[in-house]
Enzyme design. Structure first.
Site, short mmCIF file in Angstrom:
data_model
loop_
_atom_site.label_atom_id
_atom_site.label_comp_id
_atom_site.label_asym_id
_atom_site.label_seq_id
_atom_site.Cartn_x
_atom_site.Cartn_y
_atom_site.Cartn_z
N ARG A 104 0.76 -1.53 -0.04
CA ARG A 104 0.41 0.06 -0.42
C ARG A 104 0.63 1.44 0.37
NH1 ARG A 104 -2.31 0.56 6.37
NH2 ARG A 104 -0.75 -0.08 7.30
N LYS A 124 1.99 6.86 1.34
CA LYS A 124 1.07 5.00 1.84
C LYS A 124 -0.51 5.32 2.37
CE LYS A 124 2.39 2.70 6.09
NZ LYS A 124 2.92 2.83 7.39
N ASP A 136 -6.05 -3.65 0.57
CA ASP A 136 -6.96 -3.20 -0.06
C ASP A 136 -6.24 -2.07 -1.09
OD1 ASP A 136 -6.68 -1.50 2.01
OD2 ASP A 136 -8.80 -1.12 2.65
N ARG A 201 15.04 -1.79 2.72
CA ARG A 201 14.47 -2.06 3.90
C ARG A 201 15.51 -3.60 4.06
NH1 ARG A 201 9.21 -1.27 5.18
NH2 ARG A 201 8.33 0.62 3.72
N ASP A 271 10.89 -7.03 6.89
CA ASP A 271 10.91 -6.07 6.03
C ASP A 271 10.43 -4.31 6.71
OD1 ASP A 271 8.60 -7.34 7.45
OD2 ASP A 271 7.34 -6.50 6.70
N ASP A 281 8.27 3.03 9.25
CA ASP A 281 7.07 1.66 9.38
C ASP A 281 6.36 1.59 10.92
OD1 ASP A 281 6.43 1.32 7.10
OD2 ASP A 281 6.37 -0.54 6.77
P1 AMP Z 1 3.33 -3.99 7.69
O1 AMP Z 1 3.26 -5.22 8.83
O2 AMP Z 1 2.63 -2.91 7.55
O3 AMP Z 1 4.91 -3.60 8.15
O4 AMP Z 1 3.08 -4.96 6.26
C1 AMP Z 1 3.74 -5.92 5.82
C2 AMP Z 1 2.78 -6.38 4.35
O5 AMP Z 1 1.63 -6.00 4.39
C3 AMP Z 1 3.71 -5.35 4.01
O6 AMP Z 1 3.82 -5.78 2.29
C4 AMP Z 1 2.10 -4.39 3.01
O7 AMP Z 1 2.62 -3.83 2.21
C5 AMP Z 1 1.20 -4.80 3.25
N1 AMP Z 1 0.34 -4.33 3.91
C6 AMP Z 1 -0.44 -4.30 5.31
N2 AMP Z 1 -1.85 -3.92 5.37
C7 AMP Z 1 -2.09 -3.70 3.31
C8 AMP Z 1 -3.13 -3.14 3.10
N3 AMP Z 1 -3.73 -2.06 3.39
N4 AMP Z 1 -3.26 -3.46 1.95
C9 AMP Z 1 -2.20 -4.31 1.71
N5 AMP Z 1 -0.76 -4.71 1.74
C10 AMP Z 1 -1.15 -4.05 3.47
MG MG Z 2 5.41 -2.53 6.47
#
Ligand code: AMP
Ligand code: MG
Length: 519
Positions: A104, A124, A136, A201, A271, A281
């Site tokens: 996203r 973002k 989404d 990252r 990541d 993040d």
């Molecule tokens: P995070 O733990 O927030 O760093 O997210 C982990 C993974 O999930 C990353 O690849 C993000 O891009 C993906 N991600 C988190 N929320 C969403 C979302 N609402 N739509 C698409 N990808 C998401």
């Molecule tokens: Mg992330």
């Protein structure tokens, strides 16, 4: 709008995804996919960082015009912008998760500022990408406010972080199940524009390594060193070793900064670890109120508490060891990787000692001062004492008249205070004796402490209050909070309310003490 100069080196110098098919997919052999933000109904600028806007050359007229909200809401591009989503993998909660990527986040381009600095602009919440894995691609207002405020607050605290240019409301609803308990609700959507010299990252390197694509791994490493670490000279494995050592040192300084101010990242997956050692993040992060090394704000991690406050230095080391494993194919002899990990431990230990001295107002940290700090921390935990108020208040401590009373405000529970009164008196006596044996004059000691112990941090309940006001359409709380957090080490007499400890109502309230990844 200023005519920003873009130099999109990530696209130009690295291989991209040959497909532009919609929908989630595996993307082998490529560092990114070109993807456009998905337009939104009614983008509106809700908040911005004056410093970031100035650094990028946006003036007041730009900020108030519709074009700005259109661009940073994802509806329009400035000349030179070439949007993309980066491809990376990662270890999530200790387990290799395969390809993740920017699900996203969409980078708009690498702006070169008037002073010649590279600043990647990244939206973002701007809609789906090939890495969205069925989600989404959007972000809700509450989590966007949290990211916007915290990245700026972190910067003003002097801790390396990605920045935020602006927060744009989309005028669209996003459906989220806040507590994952089967009660989804529609919430206002928003987009943050993040800014950093690089969003690369650990996971960007782990993915080609996991796929056995050593050529791509090497290409990405060479690119990263050339673009993001230009100060490193040398070549071959020596250069790679120096580079890894530098990443380890930066990561150590970042985590030491978190520990100094009581920040808990909450999701230290690989990541989410920046190659530049930037805090990256902002999701279910939190700030320690009562000092508790076992505390984590992340409900998703409530059982194992892998990412709890006191565990962060160890987790960073483990994450670096994952990066080392990914880089190993580039080394004939892995001794430089081991040396890098050792450097992490050494830099962290040294930063910790510097912080102990600064937080206690000592000229230097002697070996016995580490024990002095540890016994204080044990007391703060047992007696449930507010970390920020305690350390800030300690600067006013008078060693000639040691007394706990001026610090009563930092205690959450009067009965626990009574139970530990003698233990605190003993500790304060030890501290008074130590101060008597320290060369720093009083004023210098106090100044030193006030630069290390912030008066204002983004307490979880403060962010929540600003969020609740914004959800009712009033963004003034965001602006006030941002303004206070711009000077976290200064006394701001008319802003005392923002320095208060967590009120009782916020103790177990969602958003204040517990946060999910659902954002
Ligand atoms: P995070 O733990 O927030 O760093 O997210 C982990 C993974 O999930 C990353 O690849 C993000 O891009 C993906 N991600 C988190 N929320 C969403 C979302 N609402 N739509 C698409 N990808 C998401
Ligand atoms: Mg992330």
């Amino acid at each position: 709008m200023p005519s920003l100069h873009f130099d999109n080196s990530f696209l130009r110098e690295l291989p991209g995804d040959p497909s532009d098919a919609p929908g989630p997919r595996e993307v082998p052999g490529a560092c990114y996919s070109r993807v456009m933000p998905t337009p939104v109904v009614a983008p509106r600028l809700l908040a911005h960082s004056a410093e970031m806007a100035a650094a990028l050359g946006f003036d007041a007229g730009d900020l108030s015009g519709d074009a700005f909200a259109q661009v940073f809401g994802g509806n329009a591009l400035l000349p030179g912008m070439q949007p993309w989503a980066a491809n990376y993998g990662g270890h999530q909660f200790g387990v290799w998760a395969g390809q993740l990527g920017d699900g996203r986040a969409i980078s708009l381009g690498e702006a070169i500022t008037a002073s010649g600095e590279r600043r990647e602009l990244q939206l973002k919440g701007a809609g789906p990408t090939p890495y969205s894995r069925g989600a989404d691609g959007r972000a809700v207002l509450r989590s966007s406010i949290r990211e916007f405020l915290c990245s700026e607050a972190m910067h003003h605290l002097g801790i390396p972080t990605t920045r935020a240019l602006c927060l744009v409301g989309t005028g669209e609803a996003v459906v989220r199940d806040l507590l994952y308990d089967g009660h989804p609700r529609a919430e206002p959507g928003a987009i943050v524009c993040r800014v950093a010299p690089s969003f690369i990252r650990f996971g960007n390197f782990e993915l080609p390594a996991a796929r056995g694509d050593t050529a791509l791994l090497r290409q990405l490493v060479d690119f990263t060193i050339r673009r993001d670490f230009p100060q490193l000279a040398g070549q071959g494995e020596t250069l790679y070793g120096d580079w890894f050592g530098d990443i380890c040192a930066r990561t150590a300084r970042m985590v030491a900064g978190w520990m100094r101010v009581g920040f808990v990242h909450g999701v230290m997956n690989t990541d989410n670890m920046s190659i530049l050692g930037l805090t990256l993040d902002y999701g279910p992060y939190g700030w320690v109120d009562d000092y508790d090394p076992d505390w984590t704000p992340n409900t998703t991690d409530a059982q194992r508490r892998r990412y709890r406050y006191g565990q962060q230095p160890n987790v960073a080391w483990w994450n670096l060891s994952r990066l080392a494993a990914a880089l190993a194919p580039l080394f004939g002899d892995i001794a430089p990787l081991q040396a890098g990990l050792d450097r992490y431990a050494a830099v962290y230990a040294e930063s910790d000692r510097v912080d102990i001295a600064a937080k206690l107002g000592l000229a230097t940290c002697r070996d016995e001062d580490v024990g002095l700090m540890q016994s204080l921390q044990a007391l703060l935990q047992e007696a449930e004492v507010d970390m920020t108020l305690w350390f800030r208040g300690l600067a006013d401590f008078d060693p000639a008249r040691p007394a706990l009373e001026p610090l009563y405000e930092a205690f959450y529970d009067a009965s626990k205070r009574h139970a530990h009164e003698t233990a605190f008196a003993d500790w304060l006596a030890r501290y008074a004796a130590r101060l008597a044996d320290d060369p720093l004059p009083v004023a210098a000691r106090q100044a030193r402490m006030r630069c290390a112990n912030p008066r204002y941090v983004l307490r979880n309940y403060l962010a929540q209050q600003a969020i609740e006001r914004a959800e009712q359409g009033d963004c003034a709380g965001i602006h006030e909070l941002l303004d206070v957090l711009r000077h976290p080490y200064d006394e701001q007499p008319d802003r005392e309310a923002y320095a208060r400890k967590r009120p009782d109502w916020a103790r177990h309230k969602p958003g204040c003490s517990m946060l999910s990844c659902s954002s």
